[in-house]
Design an enzyme around this catalytic site. Sequence first.
Site, PDB file in Angstrom:
ATOM      1  N   CYS A  72       1.025  -1.158   0.056  1.00  0.00           N
ATOM      2  CA  CYS A  72      -0.097   0.256  -0.101  1.00  0.00           C
ATOM      3  C   CYS A  72       0.656   1.457  -0.046  1.00  0.00           C
ATOM      4  O   CYS A  72       1.837   1.307   0.836  1.00  0.00           O
ATOM      5  CB  CYS A  72      -0.755  -0.105   1.259  1.00  0.00           C
ATOM      6  SG  CYS A  72      -1.377   1.598   2.030  1.00  0.00           S
ATOM      7  N   CYS A 116       1.072   3.091   3.188  1.00  0.00           N
ATOM      8  CA  CYS A 116       1.975   2.381   4.327  1.00  0.00           C
ATOM      9  C   CYS A 116       3.590   2.181   3.981  1.00  0.00           C
ATOM     10  O   CYS A 116       4.194   2.323   4.859  1.00  0.00           O
ATOM     11  CB  CYS A 116       1.343   0.675   4.101  1.00  0.00           C
ATOM     12  SG  CYS A 116      -0.271   0.923   4.573  1.00  0.00           S
TER      13      CYS A 116
END
Length: 132
Positions: free
Chosen positions: A54, A57
């Site tokens: 992600c 992330c």
Amino acid sequence: MVRKYSFPGVLMALILSVTAGILILTQTPVKAEPLPQVPAPGLVTMVDLGAKKCIPCKMMAPIIDELAKEYQGRAAVIFIDVWENTDVPSKFGIQTIPTQIFYDAQGKEVTRHEGFLDKESIVNMFTKLGVK
């Protein structure tokens, strides 16, 4: 044969097909590492729930690594990949990644944040929770 679709009907079909796809993906078994205990006993804990692939992330990963080293023994900084551990989102009640959950030293959830969280904000929360 020409079919006519109403907008709500097409939208519902799209939602159902997306939901079905997600269910298929989450039912695929993945070999994941054992999860750490959250919250860590006796320590202020921040758990970052996200995924290694992600984008926000990935942006947080170096911050999480740095904080884990800086606060070792004083606070727990834990990352859990929810794409590798498909039961985790329901366990923690998350719908968006990344999500950071902060616990006090007694293990009580204090606050949570959705989305990218910068280092300064995390450090400020640790300070507020009494981490020196």
